[in-house]
Design a protein around this motif. Sequence first.
Motif, PDB file in Angstrom:
ATOM      1  N   VAL A 265       0.828  -1.215   0.000  1.00  0.00           N
ATOM      2  CA  VAL A 265       0.000   0.000   0.000  1.00  0.00           C
ATOM      3  C   VAL A 265       0.859   1.261   0.000  1.00  0.00           C
ATOM      4  O   VAL A 265       0.378   2.345   0.326  1.00  0.00           O
ATOM      5  N   SER A 266       2.114   1.134  -0.384  1.00  0.00           N
ATOM      6  CA  SER A 266       3.059   2.254  -0.268  1.00  0.00           C
ATOM      7  C   SER A 266       2.696   3.443  -1.139  1.00  0.00           C
ATOM      8  O   SER A 266       3.145   4.567  -0.872  1.00  0.00           O
ATOM      9  N   GLU A 267       1.907   3.248  -2.166  1.00  0.00           N
ATOM     10  CA  GLU A 267       1.543   4.357  -3.054  1.00  0.00           C
ATOM     11  C   GLU A 267       0.262   5.055  -2.628  1.00  0.00           C
ATOM     12  O   GLU A 267      -0.221   5.947  -3.311  1.00  0.00           O
ATOM     13  N   GLY A 268      -0.299   4.675  -1.473  1.00  0.00           N
ATOM     14  CA  GLY A 268      -1.569   5.249  -1.047  1.00  0.00           C
ATOM     15  C   GLY A 268      -1.478   6.595  -0.369  1.00  0.00           C
ATOM     16  O   GLY A 268      -2.505   7.224  -0.100  1.00  0.00           O
ATOM     17  N   GLY A 269      -0.279   7.065  -0.065  1.00  0.00           N
ATOM     18  CA  GLY A 269      -0.128   8.355   0.588  1.00  0.00           C
ATOM     19  C   GLY A 269       0.195   8.234   2.061  1.00  0.00           C
ATOM     20  O   GLY A 269       0.114   7.149   2.652  1.00  0.00           O
ATOM     21  N   ALA A 270       0.561   9.370   2.665  1.00  0.00           N
ATOM     22  CA  ALA A 270       1.033   9.381   4.052  1.00  0.00           C
ATOM     23  C   ALA A 270      -0.035   8.945   5.046  1.00  0.00           C
ATOM     24  O   ALA A 270       0.253   8.229   6.006  1.00  0.00           O
ATOM     25  N   ALA A 271      -1.275   9.381   4.839  1.00  0.00           N
ATOM     26  CA  ALA A 271      -2.332   9.030   5.785  1.00  0.00           C
ATOM     27  C   ALA A 271      -2.547   7.520   5.823  1.00  0.00           C
ATOM     28  O   ALA A 271      -2.651   6.923   6.902  1.00  0.00           O
ATOM     29  N   LEU A 272      -2.606   6.902   4.649  1.00  0.00           N
ATOM     30  CA  LEU A 272      -2.767   5.449   4.617  1.00  0.00           C
ATOM     31  C   LEU A 272      -1.567   4.757   5.239  1.00  0.00           C
ATOM     32  O   LEU A 272      -1.725   3.777   5.975  1.00  0.00           O
ATOM     33  N   GLY A 273      -0.374   5.271   4.967  1.00  0.00           N
ATOM     34  CA  GLY A 273       0.819   4.685   5.565  1.00  0.00           C
ATOM     35  C   GLY A 273       0.766   4.712   7.076  1.00  0.00           C
ATOM     36  O   GLY A 273       1.142   3.739   7.747  1.00  0.00           O
ATOM     37  N   THR A 274       0.275   5.827   7.633  1.00  0.00           N
ATOM     38  CA  THR A 274       0.135   5.933   9.085  1.00  0.00           C
ATOM     39  C   THR A 274      -0.875   4.924   9.609  1.00  0.00           C
ATOM     40  O   THR A 274      -0.635   4.238  10.609  1.00  0.00           O
TER      41      THR A 274
END
Length: 421
Positions: free
Chosen positions: A360-369
Amino acid sequence: MKMRAIWSAVLVAGLALTGCGSATSSNSSPAGEAGKLVVWDWKSGEPSSASYVEKAKADFAKKHPDVTVEFVAQPFDQYYTLLGAAIQSGKGPDVMLFNGGGQIRDRVDALVPLDEYVAGDKQRLAGWDAFTKDGKVYAGPVTLQGHPIYYNKAIYEKAGLDPASPATTWSEFVADCAAIAKAGAKCFALGNKEGAGIQFWLSALGSGILTAQEYDDWIAGKRDWNSPNVKRVFQLWKEAGDAGLNNDGANSTAMFNDAFALFQSGKAAHVIGLMSDVGHWKDFNEFLTAEKLGVMAAPVVTAGTTPSLPYDGGIGYGVAKWTKDPKVAADLVRSLTSTDALKAFYTSAGAVAADTTIDVSEGGAALGTIVSETKSGKPALHVALSSKTLDLMGRLSQQLLGGSVGVDDVLKQLAASDQAG
């Protein structure tokens, strides 16, 4: 539903893997190698679910090319009523979608335990507990669902706050809300027309209010409704409303999707949203941009608590007891939770899939968190409650915001409902 638990509700039209379904059709057919499987859900009719359905279809066809599969997408606001009628009659769909928690646990008598069929998926998929009762698994998890606190970094900047350092205590948070109000925005976007807002509030803020032991006891069914910390959850709900932290008319504002629209349009700095389905990171990225969307931990209310992300299995498919061949139906569940299908669901719909192998690394910072916090996350508090108690809590939360009932009376009624089972 465009509710989780409400976990992800949406009104949808019928879609079939092989043929079209109808929201009013009973669609009950025997399953078998030369038969038909009927699936009820509320997701398959959504355009964003089309690729997911096709991937699941292809996977199942490899195993059972002679079995026809028909998806019947029911409207979510009628889904459990229709399902209840099917269960009462002892006939209906072979495979059915459930929200994790009370919605499935209240209906396990009508379902086939799947443990022997899904043993090979246990390590790959997460979220099993939400579909388990008395040690038996009754559905394969499709998504993970939880309640992050999202915030708008642009509003923080306008209010003179540091968007990289959201408040970590409740007193700091209330002070930030005052600055946000001066900047022309509300602190919370809240929709409680359906009575869902209190569920999100309880689960999103609970880990900063209940002690670790209280939290674990709550999930285990040993809930102390007389605890000062449990009482504090509902006091803060009332206090936040009285202090004007929420948007005006929260009790007449639908969470799905009016409250989320207030957040997306910049009229409120925070919203307790979802991880998957709607009101989630992908929806908000489209409006705020990934760079301006933040996710924060619950502010600490009770000293010594350690806030955690509340999440569980979100939605999952189970097998009806009346299906002719449980193994064939369970194979369809396995196709609906296969890696290729869930990867498509993540890509097109923004679901946080139950498959832990998906990148899911391309989902953005919020998803990464969000994904990083699942490692230390705990089950959502409201998911541990029965659907009957959740319905009562929704009604009482509206009265509590409106001032027609007190916190002590709310807790007394909830305790009685919870203890009645």
